[in-house]
Design an enzyme around this catalytic site. Structure first.
Site, PDB file in Angstrom:
ATOM      1  N   ASP A  13      13.184   6.458   9.741  1.00  0.00           N
ATOM      2  CA  ASP A  13      12.667   6.534   8.380  1.00  0.00           C
ATOM      3  C   ASP A  13      11.222   6.066   8.408  1.00  0.00           C
ATOM      4  OD1 ASP A  13      15.628   5.658   6.406  1.00  0.00           O
ATOM      5  OD2 ASP A  13      14.890   7.544   7.243  1.00  0.00           O
ATOM      6  N   ASP A  47       7.489  16.159   3.677  1.00  0.00           N
ATOM      7  CA  ASP A  47       7.968  16.999   2.583  1.00  0.00           C
ATOM      8  C   ASP A  47       7.122  16.819   1.327  1.00  0.00           C
ATOM      9  OD1 ASP A  47      11.631  17.408   2.824  1.00  0.00           O
ATOM     10  OD2 ASP A  47       9.927  18.599   3.528  1.00  0.00           O
ATOM     11  N   ASP A  51       9.546   3.977   6.923  1.00  0.00           N
ATOM     12  CA  ASP A  51       9.200   2.559   6.869  1.00  0.00           C
ATOM     13  C   ASP A  51       9.911   1.753   7.937  1.00  0.00           C
ATOM     14  OD1 ASP A  51      11.499   1.174   4.432  1.00  0.00           O
ATOM     15  OD2 ASP A  51      11.654   3.003   5.636  1.00  0.00           O
ATOM     16  N   ASP A  91      23.959  11.757   7.412  1.00  0.00           N
ATOM     17  CA  ASP A  91      24.005  11.102   8.707  1.00  0.00           C
ATOM     18  C   ASP A  91      25.458  10.855   9.152  1.00  0.00           C
ATOM     19  OD1 ASP A  91      22.449   8.287   6.994  1.00  0.00           O
ATOM     20  OD2 ASP A  91      24.316   9.355   6.608  1.00  0.00           O
TER      21      ASP A  91
END
Lengths: 761, 720
Positions: B248, B201, B250, B345
């Site tokens: 994610d 994004d 990381d 989520d």
């Protein structure tokens, strides 16, 4: 309480049941009594000339001034009731006043005035040397003191000639309540008229204790005793706070005064000339020994008609008239419900204050109005534990005052319960428009609900509302006392005690002293049996009658279903009743038969306390009762008393569980009667209680020795909480075991669920 | 692909008691339905007696002491049966306390109590009822952690489904993305059945070239609507795989992630989502600023170690946004990832479950990432979660609406109710001050009676929690975590309740300058204020105690003790605001792994690593070797897996210790390094092995010393 409070007024005519009775009244002819054994004989007439005068002194304390009479303000009057018996007239009356007043008054304008029935009978000028105390005697015209009179004491006081503040603190006078009204009275014989009943035997105007001899045949049968007990309880209910004593005379008439005579017709004797008739009869006749005395005669052909006559007297009093009345049919009253004694406020529904007291007693007026008092007697076995209390929904109306701190104070048994501030006009603080509008009206009315904690309630209670109208100072020279102030309590204000269960622990002689419990549970004593010796002595019968009088006062209803029995037939008659046992060890077999149950037994080997087993000692220690100390004290009392010991005992009936026996026992007959006298004695009755009360010549004391049993019913969940509240060990075991069981159950359930989840679905 | 040997981390089992008790239960007929019914009826009355019977003070003390002794004795026995028993006992005692509190300590009808008293009192009772509710729901949630084992994949690879691994990113540095993408690409799965997509994004070209270099697919959408949820939904439009794994950027997965996760989807056709733990290899703000990394379980561990496992029994595991696999057909049925709330989520899994899909949890960390960098970052993240949960509570309340079983509703409810701890926590931190400073009568009962009822409730809850949660959270630390956040999440949650659009707050970060220690004064302001209030209250109370000669002594002592406890907690919170400088930016782990080095004289030596990072490695040699600094050597990490020689320069050589810094890595070398650090299947399984078990006393004294240290720092701040 008894003898002290003058609050109970005229609420106790037993009228309800009479509507259900059928009663035929007719002229009755007397019949000459036939000579038979066991008759009543008359003493030689000693003849007191009628017209003899009697002196009586009435302290102000005795006619309503509990405290010295304090008169405040520029003009203040307090009235006291003076009542003269119907069969007496006052020949001389004198009021000896002792008073004190403020030394700062203008004495030429200040005086006390004595009024009788609002007519001035004397003025007392206040002087500077009477400020510390003065005495004055006022002669009162005896003709003004008739029946119910009011003795008024008024003070008019001023302290300045200009700009007087009517509420100034220097405007006070005090009249000692030791001031005495001395009367000389003469007896006048009344006509023999049943319509006057209960006069002259009991005159509500007479505030003294009722002492009324009962005359019975020399060896009274149980039925005669039963009728006598019924009549004694009726008189006891009438006497109320005054107390009652019924000395019994077996087989002879009293030398002087009134008496009640109860016997079946064959045993009446010739001394009394009763119109010849048959069947049940109630009559009034002159006492042959004393022209000023009357005899109330209750008689019948046999036991059943004698009892019918007694019922007619006690339940159908209003229907009786003439010197004698024949009772044709006297059906029994329907059975009473539990706890419905007229003296008690019902606890099974919401009760309006207007049911217990008339509306005019709920209104007061004036700047310093008296208190509004409402008697509120409750059954002694109410269970107050963890209860929020009595729910009150009180409506009140009043005129707003210019005073700033007007309040309405509510006390229960003289203990402060709640204060409500009252609205005022011209309030200095800003009021809402609605409040202003309300305050501008001549009357404000409000309604409030609140709870009164139950520890404030006893067995006989007094609810007291006191309006305090404060005067607001408008300024110099503008203050005027208000006399158009009114306050009232709405008659439809309610008290709700329905949440309280009936549950209590017996034996507890305090409950017997205060409310005649457990006998009073059924107001007609339907579940009570009195056990007297087979040939009772006069003292034993007196004790019995006094106790019945006490019970009658507690219930407010005559004991129409009381049963009397002797020791031999009690087992058959009384398998399901509470027992009253009277006698000496020599005359009452039950005292030896039930020696194992009695806390104290007197036998040939002396008097001894009941043996207490080790389990009971342990339990007493666990509950924190000092059993050893109590027993030591009791033993000392017994030793000091020797043969002069009187014991009032209570224990669970050996004949049936959850039933109570109350025993009056003494070796000396005088002491036996004293036991029943104690019940009304305001000083000594506080020392009656527990399961054993001992009386010797010097003192009375009570002890809790035996374990207690519970009577009554608790709602289920309250019962669980109550029982477990005394069982910490069991509670902790339950907590642990319950957790373990829960764990076992959940373990399996969860494990199965986990297995099915892991097995995939 | 090598078979992985995985041991399931579990609560210490004790077959003996559990099995014996179980067979005993069977023998006394507890499995019988009739027996259960009888027990239920008796149990209700017995329970009512235990809860409602009011004991006078001395007997309540006796009762409490007996229960405590029983619990202490039973606590020595291991196993789930006793755990459930202790939970039951704690429930009974807490219910008893609440019953007493509501019936006997709230009589404000006496007119001497004014509105101040009543307001404080009702605030406190509301907070206590909240705590009680959360306690009960918590016990339900953790009644039986399922500890689901992985299901192995079938031997026939052709039956294995297709998976798209999606890595959404916004503006994270490329250096963070690299290991994630490398590890994702190296996961053990047939090449033709897995794709790795990076959803950028941030619209950055360097990310595009990174993907091209590594072999991942770069996806860029035209807009940025709905943040991460919109990003994923956009990628789903063009994806045709049967399953979607989300990470994610990381969160670095292990090689075995898919092999561990996918088996359940084949076994359970109704399974829509499988979640694995979020493991952090770097310290979170608490661990860093308090210096408790690895010695005290971190804040994350309770949720992933126990709560999700407990949820799994009730089929109430919810999606946490990363380290999870979702079934595409299920996602399609609900229209993709939910976008109405900021915790998309949790909302997604709620929706899935309303449609009747199952969810699952495997309690084995199969990915690791970085914790939040700073306290302000942590708070910002939690505010977002709190707000999101509050939004879901408002617009899709689990108590109402179709499709959920009762336990599911309660588990979701608990997870949402948890975030409303803000006001109750503030109330508990200030309640004693109402009495000490304002003399407000907040509890209408003697202090001794209150203690006799409240202490069993608190002590048993603490003991039971220590037993259940010990491995995952030490005693009293929950208060610290809640206190840190309490002031900040009150408004967002309350406002989001009123309208889901409200409540967006920005906690401005001070900037992550990590070169020096500094005290984040702005973040710490609420703690300092509360701490000051409590200290003032304590001083005033102490003064009153000694000058009023024993009047009200018991109430004063009780409130003083309570204030003391608050002071300790608040001091620790203030200590967390002391941001410690971070010396190392890149990942470093302590691990003992096999390696091989080529000695300068030509020989090879098998060595073990001591620690390993993206930049270098420290080795322990079997014998001392002296190598001059700066020498370039070659090292091969994890040679049993693959031998990939990497160049490295010696930075330290002393005896048996050798430290070296990597030279520029080629892609194969980088891949081997990523494998060694992140990719091993058992990379994170032994994280907590050397930690001592929870002891209530030890935990409190640790907190006390941390608080004291914070006070010392405040008085004499040292520049380090």
């Amino acid at each position: 309480m008894k003898g002290m409070s003058k609050a109970r007024r005229g609420s106790c005519r037993i009228a309800a049941a009479s509507a259900l009775m059928s009663l035929v009244v007719g002229m009755a002819a007397t019949s000459p009594a036939s000579a038979q054994e066991e008759r009543v004989t008359a003493p030689a007439a000693t003849g007191v000339p009628s017209g003899a005068t009697e002196s009586r002194s009435l302290l102000l304390k005795e006619i309503g001034a509990e405290q010295p009479v304090r008169l405040r303000g520029t003009e203040h009057q307090i009235d006291f009731p003076v009542a003269i018996r119907n069969d007496e007239i006052v020949t001389k009356a004198r009021l000896k006043l002792r008073y004190a007043h403020s030394p700062a008054l203008i004495f030429e304008w200040s005086h006390l005035t004595v009024l009788v029935n609002n007519e001035v009978v004397g003025n007392v000028q206040l002087k500077s040397d009477t400020a510390d105390g003065g005495e004055h005697t006022v002669d009162i015209d005896p003709r003004t003191l008739v029946g119910y009179s009011r003795l008024g004491l008024r003070a008019v006081m001023h302290y300045t000639k200009e700009c007087e503040d009517p509420a100034h603190s220097t405007l006070w006078s005090v009249i000692a309540n030791e001031s005495v009204l001395e009367l000389e009275l003469q007896r006048i014989p009344l006509a023999n008229e049943l319509a006057l009943l209960p006069e002259p035997f009991f005159d509500p105007r007479d505030k003294r204790e009722l002492v009324l001899p009962f005359v019975l045949p020399a060896e009274p049968t149980p039925d005669e005793l039963q009728a006598a007990g019924m009549v004694a309880s009726w008189f006891g209910a009438l006497a109320e706070y005054r107390g009652s004593k019924f000395p019994a005379q077996l087989g002879r008439l009293p030398a002087k005064g009134n008496a009640v005579m109860i016997a079946t017709r064959p045993r009446l004797g010739t001394a009394v000339d009763v119109s010849k008739s048959s069947g049940a009869q109630v009559a009034i006749a002159d006492n042959p020994a004393d022209r000023n005395g009357k005899l109330l005669i209750v008689t019948g052909d046999d036991a059943a008609s004698l009892l019918a006559a007694a019922r007619a007297l006690t339940l159908g009093t209003q229907a009786l008239s003439g010197p004698s009345a024949s009772v044709r049919e006297m059906a029994e009253a329907p059975l009473r419900q539990a706890y419905d004694a007229p003296r008690w406020v019902p606890t099974d529904r919401v009760v309006q204050i207007g049911e217990r007291v008339s509306a005019d007693q709920l209104q007061v007026r004036g700047q310093y109005p008296p208190a509004i008092r409402v008697a509120w007697d409750l059954p002694p076995d109410l269970f107050y534990w963890k209860s929020k209390g009595a729910k009150l929904d009180v409506g009140y109306r009043y005129t707003p005052t210019p005073g700033q701190k007007s309040t309405l104070d509510f006390d229960v048994n003289n203990q402060f319960a709640r204060a409500v501030p009252l609205l005022m006009v011209d309030s200095p603080t800003p009021m809402s428009a609605e409040a202003k509008k309300k305050a501008g009206l001549p009357e404000v009315s409000k309604r409030e609900k609140y709870y009164v904690p139950v520890y404030k309630f006893a067995s006989d209670n007094e609810l007291k509302w006191q309006y305090n109208f404060e005067m607001r100072k408008k300024g110099e020279c503008e203050d005027v006392p208000e006399d158009n102030l009114r306050g009232s309590i709405d008659a439809d204000s309610t008290v709700d005690l329905t949440s309280l269960p009936h549950y209590t622990y017996l034996p507890d002689l305090k409950l017997f002293t205060d409310g005649a419990f457990p006998f009073s549970k059924y107001a007609d004593l339907a579940q009570t049996v009195a056990v007297l010796p087979a040939r009772p002595s006069a003292a034993e019968v007196s004790t019995f009658l006094n106790v019945l009088g006490h019970i009658g006062d507690a219930t407010g209803f005559p004991a129409t279903r009381l049963r009397v029995s002797d020791a031999g037939s009690v087992k058959a008659a009384a398998s399901d009743a509470d027992l009253l046992v009277f006698g000496t060890p020599a005359s009452q077999p039950l005292l030896t038969e039930w020696a194992d149950h009695l806390p104290v037994t007197s036998g040939t080997s002396g008097t001894q306390l009941q043996v207490i087993g080790p389990v009971e000692r342990l339990r007493a220690r666990f509950e924190g009762r000092d059993l050893e100390g109590a027993r030591a004290h009791a033993t000392r009392m017994i030793l000091e008393a020797g043969k002069g010991l009187g014991s009032l005992m209570s224990f669970e009936s050996p004949l049936s569980r959850k039933r109570t026996v109350v025993v009056f026992a003494a070796q000396d007959e005088a002491r036996l009667m004293e036991l029943s006298d104690m019940l009304d004695d305001p000083e000594r009755r506080h020392f009656i209680g527990g399961d054993l009360t001992l009386l010797n010549s010097k003192k009375v004391s009570y002890y809790d020795l035996a374990p207690q049993y519970a009577v009554g019913k608790l709602p289920f969940f309250l019962g669980i909480r109550w029982w477990f509240a005394k069982q910490p060990l069991i509670l902790s075991i339950i907590a642990i075991v319950l957790s373990a069981l829960l764990a076992l159950v959940l373990y399996r359930l969860m494990r199965n669920l986990a297995q099915s989840r892991r097995g995939g679905r | 692909m090598a078979e992985q040997n995985l041991t399931v981390r579990s609560v210490a089992p004790s077959g003996n008691w559990d099995a014996r008790a179980d067979s005993y239960a069977g023998r006394i007929g507890l499995g019988n339905r009739l027996m259960l019914l009888v027990m239920l009826v008796l149990g209700v009355f017995a329970g009512y007696a235990v809860i409602a019977a009011p004991l006078p003070l001395h007997w309540q003390v006796l009762f409490a002491v007996i229960c405590l002794l029983a619990a202490l004795l039973l606590n020595r026995i291991e196993g789930r049966l006793v755990s459930i028993g202790l939970m039951a006992l704690s429930t009974l005692l807490s219910a008893r306390y609440i019953y007493w509190r509501l019936t006997e300590s709230m009589d404000y009808s006496d007119p001497r109590y004014n509105w101040v008293d009543i307001t404080f009192a009702f605030g406190l009772i509301a907070a206590e009822l909240y705590a009680f509710t959360v306690l009960m729901l918590g016990y339900l949630q953790t009644l039986w952690p399922l500890q689901r084992p992985p299901v192995p994949m079938p031997r026939d690879v052709t039956t294995w489904p297709t998976v798209d691994v999606m890595i959404p990113t916004l503006n994270e540095p490329v250096a963070v993305l690299r290991p994630t993408i490398i590890a994702a690409l190296d996961m053990d799965w047939p090449r033709d059945r897995m794709r790795v997509l990076v959803l950028d994004d941030g619209k950055r070209d360097e990310v595009a070239s990174l993907c091209h270099e590594l072999g991942a697919i770069y996806v860029r959408r035209p807009d940025n609507r709905h943040a991460k949820a919109g990003n994923v939904n956009h990628a789903l439009e063009s994806s045709t795989s049967e399953f979607v794994a989300i990470f994610d950027c990381d969160h670095v997965p292990t090689r075995s992630f898919l092999q561990v996760s996918m088996g359940w989807f084949l076994k359970d056709r109704q399974l829509s989502m499988l979640q694995t733990p979020h493991h952090f290899f770097s310290p979170d703000p608490f661990e860093r600023n308090l210096g408790t990394f690895k010695s005290i379980p971190n804040e994350n561990e309770l949720f992933y170690g126990l709560l999700q496992d407990g949820n799994d029994l009730w089929n109430a595991t919810f999606f946490c946004g990363s380290c999870a696999v979702l079934r595409r057909s299920a996602l399609d049925q609900i229209g993709g990832v939910a976008t109405e709330t900021v915790t998309e989520d949790a909302h997604t899994s709620l929706r899935l479950q309303r449609k009747g899909w199952n969810t699952a949890y495997i309690n084995l960390p199969q990915a690791a990432g970085r914790a939040t960098e700073s306290l302000s970052g942590h708070i910002r993240q939690r505010i977002r979660w709190a707000r999101g949960m509050s939004q879901i509570f408002r617009i899709d309340n689990p108590l109402f609406g179709p499709g959920l079983t009762l336990p599911q509703r309660l588990c979701y409810l608990n997870s949402m109710l948890y975030f409303f701890f803000g006001l109750p926590r503030i109330v508990f931190l200030t309640a004693p001050l109402a009495f000490l400073l304002f003399d407000a009568q907040i509890i209408i009962a003697s202090a001794l009676v209150f203690a006799a009822y409240a202490l069993p409730h608190l002590v048993h809850a603490q003991m039971t929690h220590s037993r259940l949660q010990g491995p995952y959270r030490y005693s009293f630390w929950a208060e610290v975590y809640e206190t840190i956040l309490c002031v900040y999440i009150v408004l967002p949650t309350m406002l989001a309740l009123i309208s889901p659009k409200f409540g967006k707050f920005n906690v401005t970060a001070k900037g992550t300058s990590r070169d020096r220690n500094y005290f984040d004064r702005r973040i710490a302001l609420p703690y300092i204020i509360l701490l000051t209030l409590n200290v003032i209250g304590f001083a005033v109370g102490l003064w009153d105690l000694f000058t009023k000669f024993g009047e009200n002594a018991d109430s004063l002592v009780l409130n003083l003790l309570w204030t003391c406890y608050n002071i300790v907690i608040l001091s620790v919170c203030t200590a967390v605001a002391w941001e410690q400088r971070e010396i190392r930016r890149s990942v470093r782990i302590t691990a003992e792994l096999p390696a091989r080095i080529k000695l300068p004289d030509g020989g090879e030596m098998e060595v073990r690593t001591l620690d390993l990072s993206e930049g270098g490695v420290m080795l322990r040699l079997p014998r001392a070797v002296n190598v001059p600094l700066g020498t370039r050597m070659q090292v091969a990490l994890m040679p049993d897996y693959q031998v990939v020689w990497t160049d490295a320069d010696i930075t330290r050589s002393s005896g048996e210790i050798l430290a070296m810094k990597f030279a520029k890595l080629t892609l194969p070398q980088e891949r081997q390094l990523v494998y060694a650090i992140f990719g091993r299947a058992d990379a994170w399984l032994h994280w907590a092995e050397r930690r001592p078990p929870d002891k209530v006393g030890t935990a409190f004294s640790k907190l006390f010393s941390l608080g004291l240290g914070s006070a010392k720092k405040a008085i004499s701040p040292s520049k380090r």
